[in-house]
Design a protein around this motif. Sequence first.
Motif, PDB file in Angstrom:
ATOM      1  N   ASP A   1       0.806  -1.222   0.000  1.00 39.07           N
ATOM      2  CA  ASP A   1       0.000   0.000   0.000  1.00 39.07           C
ATOM      3  C   ASP A   1       0.840   1.273   0.000  1.00 39.07           C
ATOM      4  OD1 ASP A   1      -2.592  -0.988  -0.233  1.00 39.07           O
ATOM      5  OD2 ASP A   1      -2.771  -1.362   1.919  1.00 39.07           O
ATOM      6  N   LEU A   2       2.146   1.170   0.287  1.00 39.70           N
ATOM      7  CA  LEU A   2       3.024   2.337   0.237  1.00 39.70           C
ATOM      8  C   LEU A   2       3.664   2.540  -1.133  1.00 39.70           C
ATOM      9  CD1 LEU A   2       4.944   2.458   3.631  1.00 39.70           C
ATOM     10  CD2 LEU A   2       3.584   4.284   2.584  1.00 39.70           C
ATOM     11  N   ALA A   3       3.328   1.690  -2.085  1.00 40.18           N
ATOM     12  CA  ALA A   3       3.900   1.812  -3.433  1.00 40.18           C
ATOM     13  C   ALA A   3       3.538   3.166  -4.039  1.00 40.18           C
ATOM     14  CB  ALA A   3       3.391   0.685  -4.326  1.00 40.18           C
ATOM     15  N   GLU A   4       4.356   3.614  -4.977  1.00 41.09           N
ATOM     16  CA  GLU A   4       4.084   4.873  -5.659  1.00 41.09           C
ATOM     17  C   GLU A   4       2.775   4.789  -6.446  1.00 41.09           C
ATOM     18  OE1 GLU A   4       4.095   7.836  -5.651  1.00 41.09           O
ATOM     19  OE2 GLU A   4       5.642   8.758  -6.853  1.00 41.09           O
ATOM     20  N   TRP A   5       2.211   5.917  -6.704  1.00 42.01           N
ATOM     21  CA  TRP A   5       0.990   6.073  -7.503  1.00 42.01           C
ATOM     22  C   TRP A   5       1.166   5.291  -8.804  1.00 42.01           C
ATOM     23  CZ3 TRP A   5      -1.803  11.131  -6.619  1.00 42.01           C
ATOM     24  CH2 TRP A   5      -2.962  11.239  -7.381  1.00 42.01           C
ATOM     25  N   ASN A   6       0.171   4.553  -9.182  1.00 40.49           N
ATOM     26  CA  ASN A   6       0.185   3.833 -10.463  1.00 40.49           C
ATOM     27  C   ASN A   6      -0.279   4.817 -11.538  1.00 40.49           C
ATOM     28  OD1 ASN A   6      -0.349   2.324 -12.745  1.00 40.49           O
ATOM     29  ND2 ASN A   6      -1.424   0.705 -11.672  1.00 40.49           N
ATOM     30  N   TYR A   7       0.660   5.232 -12.400  1.00 36.24           N
ATOM     31  CA  TYR A   7       0.366   6.215 -13.436  1.00 36.24           C
ATOM     32  C   TYR A   7      -0.189   5.588 -14.711  1.00 36.24           C
ATOM     33  CZ  TYR A   7       3.354   8.907 -10.319  1.00 36.24           C
ATOM     34  OH  TYR A   7       3.914   9.504  -9.219  1.00 36.24           O
TER      35      TYR A   7
ATOM     36  N   ASP B   1      -5.153   5.506   3.482  1.00 32.74           N
ATOM     37  CA  ASP B   1      -5.996   5.228   4.649  1.00 32.74           C
ATOM     38  C   ASP B   1      -5.682   3.857   5.239  1.00 32.74           C
ATOM     39  OD1 ASP B   1      -7.235   7.685   4.351  1.00 32.74           O
ATOM     40  OD2 ASP B   1      -9.029   6.860   3.390  1.00 32.74           O
ATOM     41  N   ARG B   2      -5.416   2.873   4.383  1.00 25.14           N
ATOM     42  CA  ARG B   2      -5.059   1.545   4.889  1.00 25.14           C
ATOM     43  C   ARG B   2      -3.716   1.578   5.615  1.00 25.14           C
ATOM     44  NH1 ARG B   2      -7.320  -0.054  -0.158  1.00 25.14           N
ATOM     45  NH2 ARG B   2      -5.265  -0.446  -1.082  1.00 25.14           N
ATOM     46  N   VAL B   3      -2.768   2.348   5.073  1.00 28.91           N
ATOM     47  CA  VAL B   3      -1.466   2.481   5.739  1.00 28.91           C
ATOM     48  C   VAL B   3      -1.657   3.113   7.116  1.00 28.91           C
ATOM     49  CG1 VAL B   3       0.762   3.687   5.681  1.00 28.91           C
ATOM     50  CG2 VAL B   3      -0.103   2.552   3.619  1.00 28.91           C
ATOM     51  N   ILE B   4      -2.419   4.178   7.176  1.00 30.21           N
ATOM     52  CA  ILE B   4      -2.668   4.848   8.456  1.00 30.21           C
ATOM     53  C   ILE B   4      -3.342   3.893   9.434  1.00 30.21           C
ATOM     54  CG2 ILE B   4      -4.009   6.675   9.584  1.00 30.21           C
ATOM     55  CD1 ILE B   4      -3.420   8.367   6.990  1.00 30.21           C
TER      56      ILE B   4
ATOM     57  N   ASP C   1       7.363   5.251  18.061  1.00 35.55           N
ATOM     58  CA  ASP C   1       7.439   5.890  16.758  1.00 35.55           C
ATOM     59  C   ASP C   1       7.475   4.858  15.635  1.00 35.55           C
ATOM     60  OD1 ASP C   1       7.542   8.332  18.014  1.00 35.55           O
ATOM     61  OD2 ASP C   1       9.718   8.471  17.939  1.00 35.55           O
ATOM     62  N   VAL C   2       7.036   5.281  14.457  1.00 34.64           N
ATOM     63  CA  VAL C   2       7.035   4.442  13.266  1.00 34.64           C
ATOM     64  C   VAL C   2       7.663   5.244  12.133  1.00 34.64           C
ATOM     65  CG1 VAL C   2       5.574   3.298  11.553  1.00 34.64           C
ATOM     66  CG2 VAL C   2       4.927   3.240  13.969  1.00 34.64           C
ATOM     67  N   ALA C   3       8.542   4.628  11.377  1.00 34.22           N
ATOM     68  CA  ALA C   3       9.129   5.271  10.203  1.00 34.22           C
ATOM     69  C   ALA C   3       8.571   4.609   8.955  1.00 34.22           C
ATOM     70  CB  ALA C   3      10.653   5.140  10.221  1.00 34.22           C
ATOM     71  N   LEU C   4       8.120   5.414   8.018  1.00 32.01           N
ATOM     72  CA  LEU C   4       7.627   4.928   6.738  1.00 32.01           C
ATOM     73  C   LEU C   4       8.516   5.492   5.642  1.00 32.01           C
ATOM     74  CD1 LEU C   4       3.795   5.533   7.204  1.00 32.01           C
ATOM     75  CD2 LEU C   4       5.037   3.380   7.496  1.00 32.01           C
ATOM     76  N   VAL C   5       8.817   4.677   4.660  1.00 33.69           N
ATOM     77  CA  VAL C   5       9.609   5.106   3.519  1.00 33.69           C
ATOM     78  C   VAL C   5       8.796   4.829   2.268  1.00 33.69           C
ATOM     79  CG1 VAL C   5      11.756   4.755   2.235  1.00 33.69           C
ATOM     80  CG2 VAL C   5      11.744   4.558   4.741  1.00 33.69           C
ATOM     81  N   GLY C   6       8.678   5.826   1.421  1.00 34.79           N
ATOM     82  CA  GLY C   6       7.884   5.644   0.214  1.00 34.79           C
ATOM     83  C   GLY C   6       8.275   6.656  -0.845  1.00 34.79           C
ATOM     84  N   HIS C   7       7.403   6.812  -1.826  1.00 35.91           N
ATOM     85  CA  HIS C   7       7.645   7.694  -2.959  1.00 35.91           C
ATOM     86  C   HIS C   7       6.810   8.966  -2.838  1.00 35.91           C
ATOM     87  CE1 HIS C   7       9.990   4.795  -5.317  1.00 35.91           C
ATOM     88  NE2 HIS C   7       9.230   3.897  -4.718  1.00 35.91           N
ATOM     89  N   GLY C   8       7.260   9.990  -3.537  1.00 38.29           N
ATOM     90  CA  GLY C   8       6.719  11.334  -3.436  1.00 38.29           C
ATOM     91  C   GLY C   8       5.220  11.512  -3.477  1.00 38.29           C
ATOM     92  N   HIS C   9       4.575  11.143  -4.574  1.00 41.57           N
ATOM     93  CA  HIS C   9       3.140  11.392  -4.676  1.00 41.57           C
ATOM     94  C   HIS C   9       2.363  10.607  -3.633  1.00 41.57           C
ATOM     95  CE1 HIS C   9       3.804  13.019  -8.892  1.00 41.57           C
ATOM     96  NE2 HIS C   9       3.147  13.968  -8.271  1.00 41.57           N
ATOM     97  N   MET C  10       2.734   9.360  -3.399  1.00 41.91           N
ATOM     98  CA  MET C  10       2.036   8.569  -2.383  1.00 41.91           C
ATOM     99  C   MET C  10       2.194   9.193  -1.005  1.00 41.91           C
ATOM    100  SD  MET C  10       0.184   6.212  -1.360  1.00 41.91           S
ATOM    101  CE  MET C  10      -0.180   5.335   0.135  1.00 41.91           C
ATOM    102  N   LEU C  11       3.398   9.645  -0.680  1.00 47.83           N
ATOM    103  CA  LEU C  11       3.615  10.250   0.633  1.00 47.83           C
ATOM    104  C   LEU C  11       2.873  11.575   0.771  1.00 47.83           C
ATOM    105  CD1 LEU C  11       7.360   9.398   1.272  1.00 47.83           C
ATOM    106  CD2 LEU C  11       5.325   8.277   2.229  1.00 47.83           C
TER     107      LEU C  11
END
Length: 128
Positions: A10-16, A55-58, A69-79
């Motif tokens: 669910d943290l993957a970048e936006w599917n363009y 919303d699912r990630v949250i 604390d929680v650290a999330l790493v992802g891509h720009g538009h998704m974040l």
Amino acid sequence: RVARFEHWDDLAEWNYGEFEGITTPDIRRSVPGWTVWSGPTPGGETPAQVGSRADRVIGRVLPYLERGDVALVGHGHMLRVLVVRWLELDPAFGARFVLDAGGLSILGHEHETRAVLRLNEPALNEPA
């Protein structure tokens, strides 16, 4: 504490979709005024669909936050969408939050209200 690493689809970048790998100026030659936030993404995701993933990630993160604390790493538009969904705003508001590659943002609470505590801080200090 022990760090725990997981991969969340669910943290993957936006599917363009069909626009994957094509620049905004190139897309605008055939779709004037196009943005990922308001234009079509043939074969890809809408802002609402990316918002549902955020919303699912949250929802998945909230129980972890009770323990620390929680650290999330992802891509720009998704974040960007994750930030606005944390604030309980429409996914399209992500257009107004710019995140640089490698930047650090901290989401948290001000009392019981979800808030942005830091946004888009440089990951490394620039040399003087």
